[in-house]
Structures are given as structure tokens and as C-alpha cells.
Design a protein around this motif. Structure first.
Motif, PDB file in Angstrom:
ATOM      1  N   MET A  10       0.883  -1.302  -0.056  1.00 22.01           N
ATOM      2  CA  MET A  10       0.020   0.000  -0.054  1.00 22.01           C
ATOM      3  C   MET A  10       0.825   1.374  -0.120  1.00 22.01           C
ATOM      4  O   MET A  10       0.782   2.157  -0.851  1.00 22.01           O
ATOM      5  N   VAL A  11       2.007   1.001   0.780  1.00 17.66           N
ATOM      6  CA  VAL A  11       2.812   2.608   1.013  1.00 17.66           C
ATOM      7  C   VAL A  11       3.683   2.832  -0.196  1.00 17.66           C
ATOM      8  O   VAL A  11       3.612   3.834  -0.781  1.00 17.66           O
ATOM      9  N   ASP A  32       9.115  -6.251  -5.882  1.00 16.44           N
ATOM     10  CA  ASP A  32       8.648  -6.835  -4.540  1.00 16.44           C
ATOM     11  C   ASP A  32       8.909  -8.326  -4.349  1.00 16.44           C
ATOM     12  O   ASP A  32       9.128  -8.798  -5.486  1.00 16.44           O
ATOM     13  N   ARG A  33       8.948  -8.975  -3.300  1.00 14.85           N
ATOM     14  CA  ARG A  33       9.194 -10.345  -3.436  1.00 14.85           C
ATOM     15  C   ARG A  33       7.990 -11.017  -3.953  1.00 14.85           C
ATOM     16  O   ARG A  33       8.203 -12.065  -4.446  1.00 14.85           O
ATOM     17  N   LEU A  37       2.386  -8.915  -7.575  1.00 16.11           N
ATOM     18  CA  LEU A  37       1.957  -7.738  -7.246  1.00 16.11           C
ATOM     19  C   LEU A  37       2.652  -6.605  -7.684  1.00 16.11           C
ATOM     20  O   LEU A  37       1.866  -5.657  -7.954  1.00 16.11           O
ATOM     21  N   GLY A  76       8.123  -4.517   4.043  1.00 16.05           N
ATOM     22  CA  GLY A  76       8.128  -5.149   5.548  1.00 16.05           C
ATOM     23  C   GLY A  76       7.166  -6.040   5.622  1.00 16.05           C
ATOM     24  O   GLY A  76       6.189  -6.469   4.772  1.00 16.05           O
TER      25      GLY A  76
HETATM   26  P1  ADP Z   1       2.446  -1.209   3.801  1.00 20.07           P
HETATM   27  O1  ADP Z   1       0.904  -0.716   4.253  1.00 20.07           O
HETATM   28  O2  ADP Z   1       3.482  -0.878   4.926  1.00 20.07           O
HETATM   29  O3  ADP Z   1       2.735  -0.740   2.439  1.00 20.07           O
HETATM   30  P2  ADP Z   1       2.180  -4.141   2.670  1.00 20.07           P
HETATM   31  O4  ADP Z   1       2.063  -5.349   3.644  1.00 20.07           O
HETATM   32  O5  ADP Z   1       1.040  -3.404   2.147  1.00 20.07           O
HETATM   33  O6  ADP Z   1       2.574  -2.835   4.091  1.00 20.07           O
HETATM   34  O7  ADP Z   1       3.453  -3.810   1.886  1.00 20.07           O
HETATM   35  C1  ADP Z   1       4.573  -4.200   2.276  1.00 20.07           C
HETATM   36  C2  ADP Z   1       5.304  -5.222   1.001  1.00 20.07           C
HETATM   37  O8  ADP Z   1       6.612  -5.481   1.346  1.00 20.07           O
HETATM   38  C3  ADP Z   1       4.683  -6.374   0.625  1.00 20.07           C
HETATM   39  O9  ADP Z   1       4.118  -6.169  -0.682  1.00 20.07           O
HETATM   40  C4  ADP Z   1       5.441  -7.480   0.724  1.00 20.07           C
HETATM   41  O10 ADP Z   1       5.488  -8.321  -0.319  1.00 20.07           O
HETATM   42  C5  ADP Z   1       6.796  -6.759   0.523  1.00 20.07           C
HETATM   43  N1  ADP Z   1       7.953  -7.383   1.195  1.00 20.07           N
HETATM   44  C6  ADP Z   1       7.984  -8.038   2.182  1.00 20.07           C
HETATM   45  N2  ADP Z   1       9.291  -8.527   2.702  1.00 20.07           N
HETATM   46  C7  ADP Z   1       9.993  -8.181   1.369  1.00 20.07           C
HETATM   47  C8  ADP Z   1      11.504  -8.634   0.893  1.00 20.07           C
HETATM   48  N3  ADP Z   1      12.168  -9.367   1.786  1.00 20.07           N
HETATM   49  N4  ADP Z   1      11.603  -8.373  -0.467  1.00 20.07           N
HETATM   50  C9  ADP Z   1      10.603  -7.446  -1.003  1.00 20.07           C
HETATM   51  N5  ADP Z   1       9.604  -6.829  -0.881  1.00 20.07           N
HETATM   52  C10 ADP Z   1       9.262  -7.577   0.602  1.00 20.07           C
END
Ligand code: ADP
Length: 310
Positions: A10-11, A32-33, A37, A76
Motif C-alpha cells: 500500500m505505501v 517486491d518479493r 503484485l 516490510g
Molecule cells: P504497507 O501498508 O506498509 O505498505 P504492505 O504489507 O501493504 O504494507 O506492503 C509491504 C510489502 O513489502 C509487501 O508487498 C511485501 O510483499 C513486501 N516485502 C516484504 N518482504 C520483502 C522482501 N524481503 N523483499 C521485497 N519485498 C518484500
């Protein structure tokens, strides 16, 4: 200018959208992992572009970040039921161990812009992991709290938020400090201005504005589950200050040598932002209560940072 965003949740995606809407950058790469998405967010944002700008928005792997001048870290994990704040922090630090190394390998010259919460501590973590000078590892810090503060004061006084000069200092979180004593409307002290236009700015009004700023995230989360548009726009604002070398004064978080007697702590004060990141720190004159509150905020962040095994 090419901008990378790691974490297309989202952020991260809101930051990408705000950047595409503001214009001024040539390319945005979302990583993103969760590949699917990142792809979907990039495609969705790219469909908004033809209405306003010509920014190329795409998804990619870490090596696609090569040449990026700024990389936003918004990756995160979210809190598991029963998990403590420290456990969550340790898992996010683990995410940063992988992400920061991968970003540094792909884009060694990039300025890192940290959005993952708790943002002050994650900024400290990213600074340590990257080995970069603190001026090039910038946390979004209280940029959004400052915007909320200006917006509520402006609304109360009937002037635009851009005409309110006021900052939120310290932690992006419960211990943050609204610096009332040096806040200005135009160039006039807030109280003088309020007097001149016949508005009240007494302790009750201040308390309600303080509450509006401090508890905004809780209210938004209880209504819609997360906050992202505000911080997305704040991140885009910081990117623009760097990309255009604007030398804007914004409240952001970096590891700071000394604040109110507390050493080596990441927190927000107003800072000058330009092409090389943070160019100067500003330490506003505060009254005694504000000084004490800022010291307390700095100590809380420092303790939480030290409890983490870096
Ligand atoms: P926020 O509301 O803080 O954006 P989200 O859960 O919507 O929280 O987004 C966090 C994103 O970080 C997710 O899309 C998740 O897949 C991504 N993420 C988590 N771990 C990793 C990683 N090791 N490498 C890349 N992306 C990651």
C-alpha cells in the motif's frame, strides 16, 4: 531521473502513484518479493500516467534498479497476532538485511529513502547495513505529522497549510513533539495572528490539534485498516526535493550525532534537502517543555534501537 521502490504494498504503490501524478521523474521501477503484485501495481499506476505525465512505470528485479538515483524502501512484514513490537522490529530488520544489500549491489549511488515502520529505527538499521553516510539514508520521519499539524492549524485559522510554518519533531510515533513555540502563520507568531483575527488558540484548541495529529494514524487504521495516501505523497515530496535539488526544509529522520544530549539517534528535525540528500540540519529554538519532550522522544528511540541486535 529513475526512481526505485522496493515493497509494492500500500505505501510503496501509493508513493509510486503520487510520484507519477507529480511528474518530474522519468522512470519508476517497482520491486517486491511478490512479483505478481509488483507487476499489477506498476500496470495499474502506468494507466494513470497518460492523464498527467510521461513517466515510465514498470516492475522489475533488483538488477533493474541499476542507475536509480533514489530508492524508496517500503518493504516490510505486518504484525502477527501476539507478536511484540520488538519481535516485529527484528523481522523487519531481517527483511532489510536482504533488501539493503540487494539495492546497494544494484544501485550503489542511490540515496535510500526509508518508509518502513517504525521508520526512525528502520532508518538507523538501513544506515548501519548500507555503510552510507547518514545524509544519504533518509527516513520519511515526521514529514506526514508535520503536514497534518499544518493542515489542522491552517483549518483552524482559515489559512492554507502552506502558509503555516510549523514542525513536528522527534519520533514518528507516540512520543512526537509538536513545536508550538516557534510556529508561524506567514511570518507572525501563531498566537499573535490568532489574536489579530479574533480566533482562540488556547490550551483546549491546542490539545485538540495535538490529539488530531498524534492519533491520526490510529483513527485512519480503525476505519480503513492502513494509512498510505498521505505518506505516499510525503515520500513523493521528498523525492522531488532531491530530484530537483530544491533545498527544501522538510522534517525527516536521519541518524543524528546529538539531539538534546542524546547521541547517535535517528529522529526528525527540519533539514535542508537537495540533490545530495540532507545538506543541513536545523535545530529550532524550543521552550523548556518542548526540549524535555524531544529529549524523552530521542531516548525512547535510542533504547528501542539498542534493544535490536544489529
Ligand atoms: P504497507 O501498508 O506498509 O505498505 P504492505 O504489507 O501493504 O504494507 O506492503 C509491504 C510489502 O513489502 C509487501 O508487498 C511485501 O510483499 C513486501 N516485502 C516484504 N518482504 C520483502 C522482501 N524481503 N523483499 C521485497 N519485498 C518484500
Amino acid at each position: 531521473m529513475k526512481i526505485g521502490i522496493v515493497g509494492a504494498g500500500m505505501v510503496g504503490s501509493s508513493a509510486g502513484y503520487a510520484l507519477a501524478m507529480m511528474g518530474g521523474v522519468s522512470e519508476i521501477v517497482l520491486v517486491d518479493r511478490n512479483d505478481a503484485l509488483a507487476r499489477a501495481q506498476a500496470e495499474d499506476i502506468s494507466h494513470a500516467v497518460p492523464f498527467v505525465s510521461a513517466t515510465l512505470v514498470r516492475s522489475g528485479a533488483y538488477h533493474d534498479l541499476a542507475g536509480a538515483r533514489i530508492v524508496i524502501l517500503a518493504a516490510g512484514v505486518s504484525q502477527k497476532p501476539g507478536e511484540t513490537r520488538l519481535e516485529l522490529l527484528e523481522r523487519n530488520a531481517e527483511v532489510f538485511r536482504k533488501v539493503v544489500e540487494a539495492v546497494r549491489n544494484a544501485a550503489p549511488d542511490a540515496i535510500l529513502l526509508i518508509a518502513t515502520n517504525p521508520v526512525d529505527i528502520m532508518t538507523h538499521v538501513a544506515t548501519k547495513l548500507s555503510g552510507l553516510p547518514p545524509q544519504r539514508v533518509i527516513g520519511s520521519g515526521t514529514i506526514l505529522d508535520t503536514a497534518r499539524f499544518r493542515s489542522l492549524v491552517g483549518r483552524h485559522l482559515g489559512i492554507s497549510p502552506q502558509s503555516v510554518h510549523a514542525y513536528v519533531l522527534g519520533e514518528h510515533g507516540d512520543s512526537e513533539v509538536l513545536a508550538w513555540s516557534n510556529a508561524r502563520a506567514g511570518s507572525i507568531g501563531l498566537e499573535t495572528f490568532a489574536d489579530q483575527i479574533g480566533k482562540r488558540l488556547d490550551a483546549t484548541v491546542r490539545q485538540s490539534i495535538d490529539d488530531g495529529v498524534r492519533n491520526a494514524a490510529y483513527r485512519i487504521i480503525s476505519g480503513k485498516g492502513a494509512t498510505y495516501y498521505g505518506i505516499g505523497a510525503g515520500l513523493a515530496r521528498i523525492v522531488n526535493a532531491i530530484a530537483r535539488d530544491q533545498r527544501d526544509v522538510l522534517s525527516v529522520s536521519i541518524v543524528t550525532d546529538m539531539v538534546e544530549g542524546v547521541t547517535d539517534v535517528a529522529l526528525s528535525v527540519p533539514r535542508v534537502i537537495g540533490a545530495d540528500g540532507v545538506l543541513a540540519d536545523l535545530f529550532p529554538e524550543l521552550d523548556r517543555d518542548e526540549q524535555a519532550a524531544l529529549r524523552k522522544s530521542a531516548m525512547l528511540i535510542k533504547e528501542a534501537t539498542e534493544s535490536l541486535r544489529l
